[in-house]
Design an enzyme around this catalytic site. Structure first.
Site, PDB file in Angstrom:
ATOM      1  N   LYS A 173     -16.593 -17.593   4.232  1.00  0.00           N
ATOM      2  CA  LYS A 173     -17.149 -16.461   3.617  1.00  0.00           C
ATOM      3  C   LYS A 173     -18.488 -16.263   4.256  1.00  0.00           C
ATOM      4  O   LYS A 173     -19.283 -16.827   3.596  1.00  0.00           O
ATOM      5  CB  LYS A 173     -16.922 -16.394   2.105  1.00  0.00           C
ATOM      6  CG  LYS A 173     -16.944 -15.295   1.336  1.00  0.00           C
ATOM      7  CD  LYS A 173     -17.807 -14.202   1.528  1.00  0.00           C
ATOM      8  CE  LYS A 173     -19.229 -14.751   0.820  1.00  0.00           C
ATOM      9  NZ  LYS A 173     -20.393 -13.811   1.092  1.00  0.00           N
ATOM     10  N   GLU A 247     -26.684 -26.591   0.393  1.00  0.00           N
ATOM     11  CA  GLU A 247     -28.016 -26.631   1.142  1.00  0.00           C
ATOM     12  C   GLU A 247     -28.714 -25.440   0.836  1.00  0.00           C
ATOM     13  O   GLU A 247     -28.310 -24.349   0.914  1.00  0.00           O
ATOM     14  CB  GLU A 247     -27.807 -26.725   2.738  1.00  0.00           C
ATOM     15  CG  GLU A 247     -27.093 -27.924   3.379  1.00  0.00           C
ATOM     16  CD  GLU A 247     -28.212 -29.099   2.965  1.00  0.00           C
ATOM     17  OE1 GLU A 247     -29.361 -29.010   2.680  1.00  0.00           O
ATOM     18  OE2 GLU A 247     -27.694 -30.215   3.061  1.00  0.00           O
TER      19      GLU A 247
HETATM   20  P1  NAD Z   1     -27.718 -16.224  -1.281  1.00  0.00           P
HETATM   21  O1  NAD Z   1     -27.584 -17.414  -2.026  1.00  0.00           O
HETATM   22  O2  NAD Z   1     -28.105 -14.705  -1.802  1.00  0.00           O
HETATM   23  O3  NAD Z   1     -26.198 -15.988  -0.538  1.00  0.00           O
HETATM   24  C1  NAD Z   1     -25.795 -17.011   0.161  1.00  0.00           C
HETATM   25  C2  NAD Z   1     -24.072 -16.858   0.438  1.00  0.00           C
HETATM   26  O4  NAD Z   1     -23.544 -16.900  -1.233  1.00  0.00           O
HETATM   27  C3  NAD Z   1     -23.707 -15.435   0.806  1.00  0.00           C
HETATM   28  O5  NAD Z   1     -22.438 -15.552   1.535  1.00  0.00           O
HETATM   29  C4  NAD Z   1     -23.272 -14.556  -0.468  1.00  0.00           C
HETATM   30  O6  NAD Z   1     -22.543 -13.541  -0.335  1.00  0.00           O
HETATM   31  C5  NAD Z   1     -22.982 -15.798  -1.298  1.00  0.00           C
HETATM   32  N1  NAD Z   1     -22.664 -15.411  -2.913  1.00  0.00           N
HETATM   33  C6  NAD Z   1     -23.547 -14.808  -3.366  1.00  0.00           C
HETATM   34  N2  NAD Z   1     -23.352 -14.836  -4.834  1.00  0.00           N
HETATM   35  C7  NAD Z   1     -22.195 -15.566  -4.830  1.00  0.00           C
HETATM   36  C8  NAD Z   1     -21.187 -15.967  -5.945  1.00  0.00           C
HETATM   37  N3  NAD Z   1     -21.544 -15.685  -7.220  1.00  0.00           N
HETATM   38  N4  NAD Z   1     -20.334 -16.856  -5.787  1.00  0.00           N
HETATM   39  C9  NAD Z   1     -20.126 -17.376  -4.672  1.00  0.00           C
HETATM   40  N5  NAD Z   1     -21.017 -17.190  -3.413  1.00  0.00           N
HETATM   41  C10 NAD Z   1     -21.800 -16.094  -3.605  1.00  0.00           C
HETATM   42  O7  NAD Z   1     -28.671 -16.405  -0.044  1.00  0.00           O
HETATM   43  P2  NAD Z   1     -29.153 -15.540   1.329  1.00  0.00           P
HETATM   44  O8  NAD Z   1     -29.981 -14.736   0.807  1.00  0.00           O
HETATM   45  O9  NAD Z   1     -27.773 -15.294   1.980  1.00  0.00           O
HETATM   46  O10 NAD Z   1     -29.737 -16.989   2.164  1.00  0.00           O
HETATM   47  C11 NAD Z   1     -30.995 -17.083   1.788  1.00  0.00           C
HETATM   48  C12 NAD Z   1     -31.304 -18.586   1.414  1.00  0.00           C
HETATM   49  O11 NAD Z   1     -30.621 -19.362   1.861  1.00  0.00           O
HETATM   50  C13 NAD Z   1     -32.750 -19.156   1.029  1.00  0.00           C
HETATM   51  O12 NAD Z   1     -32.711 -19.259  -0.132  1.00  0.00           O
HETATM   52  C14 NAD Z   1     -32.725 -20.116   2.195  1.00  0.00           C
HETATM   53  O13 NAD Z   1     -33.573 -21.269   1.893  1.00  0.00           O
HETATM   54  C15 NAD Z   1     -31.369 -20.802   2.009  1.00  0.00           C
HETATM   55  N6  NAD Z   1     -31.017 -21.526   3.196  1.00  0.00           N
HETATM   56  C16 NAD Z   1     -30.598 -22.821   3.347  1.00  0.00           C
HETATM   57  C17 NAD Z   1     -30.518 -23.559   4.351  1.00  0.00           C
HETATM   58  C18 NAD Z   1     -30.494 -25.139   4.375  1.00  0.00           C
HETATM   59  O14 NAD Z   1     -29.804 -25.782   5.171  1.00  0.00           O
HETATM   60  N7  NAD Z   1     -30.804 -25.788   3.403  1.00  0.00           N
HETATM   61  C19 NAD Z   1     -30.457 -22.905   5.557  1.00  0.00           C
HETATM   62  C20 NAD Z   1     -30.524 -21.509   5.486  1.00  0.00           C
HETATM   63  C21 NAD Z   1     -30.682 -20.868   4.471  1.00  0.00           C
END
Ligand code: NAD
Length: 478
Positions: A173, A247
């Protein structure tokens, strides 16, 4: 109207009632494409197809898995420029950054092709005479992979490749902001010959992700994204007994010791904090500088930042592209606007840029007088906003570096072997960099954080086997 790109379920491209659009954050007039939004029925069907495919896939020969993953890696490498251009248009990172991301995805598939063949267990003698013990590694089952927009090609790749290599069925997803580049990955795996139901992709937002997380037939969830969403899905997944890997965000410190090469340290700070528009989980958002070199460092840092060119991600003259979305632009600019009232001293930038038109452009920002009570230092901003701290000495710098709930990546610039070793020992982060930016990692070693930055086994390289396999211990007597 462009053709709607569909979800990939049970080996076929399936249309949906609703769709969403991807637009170029460098120029929102440009439509990248339209994408089918999966329904909860689509997710359920994907899970059913995966369940049907699993028994055979677990029994495929390592050679077959090698061949599929190797072909996918070859296809990605062959299409590198085209994929990088699409990634850059959709996410907004510059073309060289996008090309590096695509190359890493290709290497990851090739690496895990080899790992499929190398999968090993352990054979021991029992403590009882006449009994042998065999510890095997087996697939976990159906894994749901939920990924963010900031590495929209390499993160799906580095979760999918090991999951498939070790015999799991995957339902991906991807982020709803970067469907176009994720769709290309699905198409590459389809072309590479992944059997029906073994790899599937359902597009959409939180609702689609949630349907995967709460489906009792999904054995494991690997999630990369924000802490807020990660913590929410953790409750749901763990409560129903699913295996979970998270992560999450970072608040990564870069320490500059009194004996550091300042030019190299400034370069690393700029690369870690501002490149990829600061939208990296491993970005340095806190630079902690020894008082002896603080003023000289700040002078060079501001001078260097003032020469950065923010512009269209595809323009070769741009060092930094736009933020990914209007939401990101308003979130990052809110943090920068509020910082002075929190006690941070403005040193450079932090404005929403009017030009080029129709993009989410933001000028990198530098604040001084860093203090861990300030919101920009406690919370993940996820944009090009850098806070500079003045440390009394090395011990004070280490204390500030560790004074955070996060623990993803930490760096130090120093000429002293003893300080470097002391920093590696003292750091609370999952990854430590010496005389390197906090960003940048290899595909063959574990990647991941500690504390609020992660949960469960690490990703990549030697780490991936811990999450994507489970052990079975067999005791054998004649
Ligand atoms: P996000 O948490 O908004 O979304 C991540 C994913 O989760 C998306 O695919 C989104 O559609 C999905 N999602 C949203 N609500 C959900 C729910 N209720 N249930 C299941 N899935 C759901 O994050 P983002 O804005 O896409 O990404 C940025 C974040 O990712 C930052 O906090 C960044 O630090 C983190 N990140 C971490 C790493 C790592 O390896 N530690 C790497 C890249 C990004």
């Amino acid at each position: 109207m462009p053709q709607v790109r569909n979800n990939y379920i049970d080996g076929a491209w399936r249309s949906a009632e609703h769709s969403s659009e991807s637009r170029n954050p460098s120029d929102t007039n440009e439509l990248i494409g339209s994408f089918a939004i999966a329904s909860t029925t689509d997710v359920r069907d994907a899970v059913t197809a995966a369940r049907k495919a699993l028994a055979d896939w677990k029994e495929t020969s390592p050679q077959q898995r090698f061949d599929i993953l190797d072909r996918a890696g070859d296809a990605i490498a062959r299409r590198k420029q085209e994929l990088a251009t699409l990634l850059s248009r959709e996410e907004g990172k510059t073309l060289p950054e996008a090309a590096a991301e695509v190359a890493k995805a290709a290497h990851t598939f090739k690496y895990f092709a080899g790992e499929a063949v190398r999968l090993s267990g352990a054979s021991l003698r029992s403590v009882r005479n006449g009994v042998d013990v065999d510890v095997r590694r087996e697939a976990v089952g159906i894994v749901g992979l939920i990924t963010p927009w900031n590495f929209p090609f390499s993160i799906p790749a580095w979760k999918t490749a090991p999951a498939l290599a070790y015999g799991n069925c995957v339902i991906l997803k991807p982020s709803e902001l970067t469907n176009a580049i994720a769709w290309e990955l699905a198409s590459i795996l389809h072309e590479a010959g992944v059997p029906r139901g073994v790899f599937q992709m359902v597009m959409g937002g939180g609702e689609v992700g949630s349907a995967l997380v709460t489906d009792p037939a999904v054995d494991a969830i690997s999630f990369t994204g924000s802490g807020a969403v990660g913590r929410m899905i953790a409750g749901q997944a763990v409560a129903r007994g699913a295996r979970l890997q998270l992560e999450l965000g970072g608040k990564n410190p870069l320490v500059v010791a009194d004996d550091a090469d300042l030019d190299k340290a400034v370069d690393a700070a700029v690369r870690s904090a501002f490149y990829s528009t600061g939208q990296r989980c491993t970005a340095s958002s806190r630079v902690i500088v020894d008082a002896a070199v603080h003023d000289a460092f700040v002078e060079r840092l501001v001078e260097r930042a003032s020469r950065l060119r923010v512009g269209n991600a595809l323009d070769a003259a741009s060092d930094i592209g736009p933020l990914v979305s209007a939401d990101q632009l308003s979130r990052v600019s809110r943090y920068a606007e509020a910082a002075p009232s929190d006690g941070a001293r403005h040193a450079f930038g932090g404005r929403v840029l009017e030009a080029p038109a129709n993009g989410y452009y933001f000028e990198p920002a530098i604040f001084l007088d860093g203090d861990m009570r300030q919101a920009i230092n406690r919370e993940e901003v996820f944009g090009p906003v850098l806070s500079v701290f003045e440390a009394i000495d090395f011990d004070d710098a280490v204390r500030i570096a560790n004074d955070t709930e996060f623990g993803l990546s930490a760096g130090i610039f120093t000429a002293s072997h003893a300080k470097a070793r002391a920093f590696i020992r003292a750091s609370n982060s999952g990854m430590v960099m010496v005389n390197l930016p906090t960003v940048g990692s290899d595909y063959h070693v574990p990647f991941g954080g500690r504390g609020a930055s992660a949960y469960g086994p690490k990703e990549m390289g030697l780490g991936a086997i811990e999450f994507f396999t489970q052990t079975k211990t067999a005791y054998v007597a004649d």
